[in-house]
Design an enzyme around this catalytic site. Structure first.
Site, PDB file in Angstrom:
ATOM      1  N   CYS A 273     -41.612  -2.551 -20.330  1.00 14.59           N
ATOM      2  CA  CYS A 273     -41.635  -1.147 -20.795  1.00 14.59           C
ATOM      3  C   CYS A 273     -42.229  -0.176 -19.777  1.00 14.59           C
ATOM      4  CB  CYS A 273     -42.439  -1.051 -22.084  1.00 14.59           C
ATOM      5  SG  CYS A 273     -41.590  -1.767 -23.476  1.00 14.59           S
TER       6      CYS A 273
HETATM    7  N1  LIG Z   1     -41.359  -6.188 -25.343  1.00 23.92           N
HETATM    8  C1  LIG Z   1     -42.012  -5.106 -25.665  1.00 23.92           C
HETATM    9  O1  LIG Z   1     -43.240  -5.087 -25.652  1.00 23.92           O
HETATM   10  C2  LIG Z   1     -41.282  -3.845 -26.090  1.00 23.92           C
HETATM   11  C3  LIG Z   1     -42.014  -2.860 -26.776  1.00 23.92           C
HETATM   12  C4  LIG Z   1     -41.374  -1.696 -27.179  1.00 23.92           C
HETATM   13  C5  LIG Z   1     -40.016  -1.533 -26.870  1.00 23.92           C
HETATM   14  N2  LIG Z   1     -39.319  -2.498 -26.212  1.00 23.92           N
HETATM   15  C6  LIG Z   1     -37.896  -2.275 -25.956  1.00 23.92           C
HETATM   16  O2  LIG Z   1     -37.143  -3.065 -26.862  1.00 23.92           O
HETATM   17  C7  LIG Z   1     -35.953  -3.528 -26.248  1.00 23.92           C
HETATM   18  C8  LIG Z   1     -35.877  -5.042 -26.322  1.00 23.92           C
HETATM   19  O3  LIG Z   1     -36.976  -5.599 -25.611  1.00 23.92           O
HETATM   20  P1  LIG Z   1     -37.454  -7.101 -25.768  1.00 23.92           P
HETATM   21  O4  LIG Z   1     -38.777  -7.187 -25.092  1.00 23.92           O
HETATM   22  O5  LIG Z   1     -37.330  -7.547 -27.177  1.00 23.92           O
HETATM   23  O6  LIG Z   1     -36.350  -7.862 -24.882  1.00 23.92           O
HETATM   24  P2  LIG Z   1     -36.098  -9.448 -24.804  1.00 23.92           P
HETATM   25  O7  LIG Z   1     -35.479  -9.705 -23.491  1.00 23.92           O
HETATM   26  O8  LIG Z   1     -37.328 -10.182 -25.215  1.00 23.92           O
HETATM   27  O9  LIG Z   1     -35.015  -9.707 -25.949  1.00 23.92           O
HETATM   28  C9  LIG Z   1     -33.750  -9.202 -25.949  1.00 23.92           C
HETATM   29  C10 LIG Z   1     -32.810 -10.230 -26.551  1.00 23.92           C
HETATM   30  O10 LIG Z   1     -31.525  -9.628 -26.656  1.00 23.92           O
HETATM   31  C11 LIG Z   1     -30.561 -10.621 -26.372  1.00 23.92           C
HETATM   32  N3  LIG Z   1     -29.304  -9.945 -26.030  1.00 23.92           N
HETATM   33  C12 LIG Z   1     -28.944  -9.338 -24.891  1.00 23.92           C
HETATM   34  N4  LIG Z   1     -27.733  -8.778 -25.015  1.00 23.92           N
HETATM   35  C13 LIG Z   1     -27.295  -9.049 -26.268  1.00 23.92           C
HETATM   36  C14 LIG Z   1     -26.141  -8.718 -26.997  1.00 23.92           C
HETATM   37  N5  LIG Z   1     -25.166  -7.978 -26.468  1.00 23.92           N
HETATM   38  N6  LIG Z   1     -26.037  -9.163 -28.253  1.00 23.92           N
HETATM   39  C15 LIG Z   1     -27.005  -9.914 -28.810  1.00 23.92           C
HETATM   40  N7  LIG Z   1     -28.160 -10.227 -28.172  1.00 23.92           N
HETATM   41  C16 LIG Z   1     -28.303  -9.801 -26.921  1.00 23.92           C
HETATM   42  C17 LIG Z   1     -31.165 -11.442 -25.262  1.00 23.92           C
HETATM   43  O11 LIG Z   1     -30.582 -12.726 -25.186  1.00 23.92           O
HETATM   44  C18 LIG Z   1     -32.638 -11.484 -25.698  1.00 23.92           C
HETATM   45  O12 LIG Z   1     -32.919 -12.630 -26.489  1.00 23.92           O
HETATM   46  C19 LIG Z   1     -35.973  -2.968 -24.832  1.00 23.92           C
HETATM   47  O13 LIG Z   1     -35.265  -1.757 -24.807  1.00 23.92           O
HETATM   48  C20 LIG Z   1     -37.435  -2.707 -24.595  1.00 23.92           C
HETATM   49  O14 LIG Z   1     -37.637  -1.691 -23.626  1.00 23.92           O
HETATM   50  C21 LIG Z   1     -39.936  -3.664 -25.810  1.00 23.92           C
END
Ligand SMILES: NC(=O)c1ccc[n+]([C@@H]2O[C@H](COP(=O)([O-])OP(=O)(O)OC[C@H]3O[C@@H](n4cnc5c(N)ncnc54)[C@H](O)[C@@H]3O)[C@@H](O)[C@H]2O)c1
Length: 434
Positions: A273
């Site tokens: 992030c």
């Molecule tokens: N991790 C954090 O602390 C956090 C906090 C706030 C916001 N975010 C935001 O949330 C979003 C997700 O982050 P995250 O940390 O959960 O990512 P992550 O990489 O942990 O998880 C994302 C998942 O999505 C899956 N994926 C990718 N493309 C896909 C598709 N087309 N269909 C189905 N699944 C798919 C991946 O295989 C993965 O398991 C990002 O935009 C991030 O910036 C993250």
């Protein structure tokens, strides 16, 4: 409130919920909806995620395998890669990654891929919410036309909103249901529908007037952290020159009960992030002819910190009459923050890479990351015994995991660079602080 049948489905917890992306954000969210009684499907393209989840094995520090297993047994959670479940879903929440390309431009290909899957199966009276952090305008400019092309009438037979995720993985003080949720729908009916959905799992929903406001609110939160951390980092560099303890100055300033919030210097930014999201905003600003100077400057200052840590290692070795070249250095913590296993964008990796480039022999130890690949080399986490620690010329505390044996490190290490103030209160000439 809208006359849509979806209202009762949400109120009765009989709406079928699909959460696309079962990562750090999507899994805890899916589990929270399962916990309050919804039947939830977690969609993920990665089989290595789906298979363990269906065996009740959680990869998230915010979801216990016991809770996940219980929901599985009660039939309230299932993971799958089969997007045809969307044909039955009343609510779809998109939580896919939003990384940067090498050029530091947003890579929204995951959002596009996920939204295309949903739009291709559009069914009337569906609510779609985007949670992935993204540039302002994504929901209305990118997602909305995909659904309108399939006959969706937004605010009437289709509801679309943006609601930014705010989860802080492994944060024990604030759990998902305790963190207020900002919600911005394309129309007032969309905002109401999405707010109704989130009220089922969080104590406070903050409706805003549009998806763009919600998208920008998330970016502003992250820019705020990014810029303030950069200021603390720059302040630390100045304090070094002035031979003053940065932490003591910040601690004194923080005694002011209003108008001040402490941020602390560190080895640089990591994770999915804070180092990435601000560039989503500066990219969009640039496209409209505006240069986001704070964001660029903060990126520059924070991006320099791993190199500064390497300079401190060099100073620690110098104090022992040694050079970086040929010295043995142990980096403690390669996850980007404490108590998690996530190494994405971790500054520890930059620190290790630079040390290797300068000829040091580098190992790491991290109770959450058993192995690691660095510049084509496979490394294994070193067990932390007194004898092992004594074998290194310098130990860098890069991530202060709760379960690191810091007392032993303080006793046995020959030289220490403490980038996290983990050894606060200990006075020793062998400790170099950031
Ligand atoms: N991790 C954090 O602390 C956090 C906090 C706030 C916001 N975010 C935001 O949330 C979003 C997700 O982050 P995250 O940390 O959960 O990512 P992550 O990489 O942990 O998880 C994302 C998942 O999505 C899956 N994926 C990718 N493309 C896909 C598709 N087309 N269909 C189905 N699944 C798919 C991946 O295989 C993965 O398991 C990002 O935009 C991030 O910036 C993250």
């Amino acid at each position: 409130m809208s006359q849509s049948p979806l209202v009762d489905l949400i109120r009765n917890h009989t709406a079928r919920v699909a959460v696309i992306g079962q990562g750090y954000v999507g899994l805890p969210l899916a589990v929270e909806y399962g916990r309050v009684g919804f039947a939830v499907t977690g969609l993920d393209t990665d089989q290595d995620r789906v298979v363990p989840l269906n065996l009740g094995r959680s990869h998230s520090p915010d979801v216990s395998s016991e809770d996940l297993g219980a929901l599985r047994r009660e039939g309230r959670y299932e993971a799958t890669s089969d997007f045809s479940v969307l044909e039955q879903s009343d609510v779809v929440i998109i939580c896919v990654p939003t990384p940067l390309r090498k050029s530091k431009d947003p890579d929204i290909s995951y959002i596009v891929a996920a939204a295309e899957q949903v739009a291709a199966r559009f069914r009337p009276h569906q609510l779609v919410v985007l949670e992935s952090t993204t540039y302002p305008g994504t929901t209305e400019e990118l997602l909305l036309p995909m659904f309108e092309a399939r006959g969706a009438r937004v605010g009437e037979n289709f509801f679309l909103a943006f609601s930014p995720e705010r989860i802080d993985p492994a944060n024990r003080a604030f759990k998902l249901h305790e963190i207020p949720k900002v919600v911005g729908g394309v129309t007032a009916a969309c905002t109401e529908m999405a707010a109704l959905l989130y009220r089922q799992i969080v104590g406070r929903v903050v409706p805003v007037s549009s998806p763009k406001v919600a998208e920008l609110a998330k970016l502003y939160e992250n820019v705020f952290r990014n810029v303030n951390i950069a200021m603390a980092n720059e302040f630390a560099l100045m304090c070094r020159r002035l031979d003053v303890s940065t932490r003591e100055v910040i601690g004194a300033a923080a005694s002011k009960p209003f108008g001040f919030m402490p941020f602390y210097p560190g080895p640089g930014l990591g994770g999915h992030c804070i180092p990435i999201d601000p560039f989503y905003l500066s990219w969009k600003a640039r496209a409209s002819g505006f240069e986001a100077r704070f964001i660029e400057l903060a990126g520059h200052v924070n991006g320099h910190m791993p190199e500064h840590v390497v300079d401190l290692v060099s100073q620690s070795l110098n104090n022992q009459g040694k050079a970086v070249h040929g010295s043995r250095v142990l980096v403690l913590g390669v996850a980007y923050k404490a108590d998690i296993d996530d190494t994405r964008e971790s500054p520890s990796l930059d620190i290790m890479t630079t040390l290797v480039q300068r000829g040091a022999r580098v190992d790491y130890s991290d109770p959450h990351v058993p192995d690691l690949e660095l510049a084509g080399r496979k490394l294994r986490s070193v067990p932390l015994t007194a004898a092992k620690i004594r074998g290194y010329d310098c130990v860098v505390i890069a991530t202060a995991h709760r379960d690191l044996p810091l007392g032993e490190v303080a006793r046995s290490a020959r030289g220490i660079v403490d980038t996290r103030n983990a050894l606060r209160g200990r006075k020793s000439k062998k400790i170099v602080r950031i």
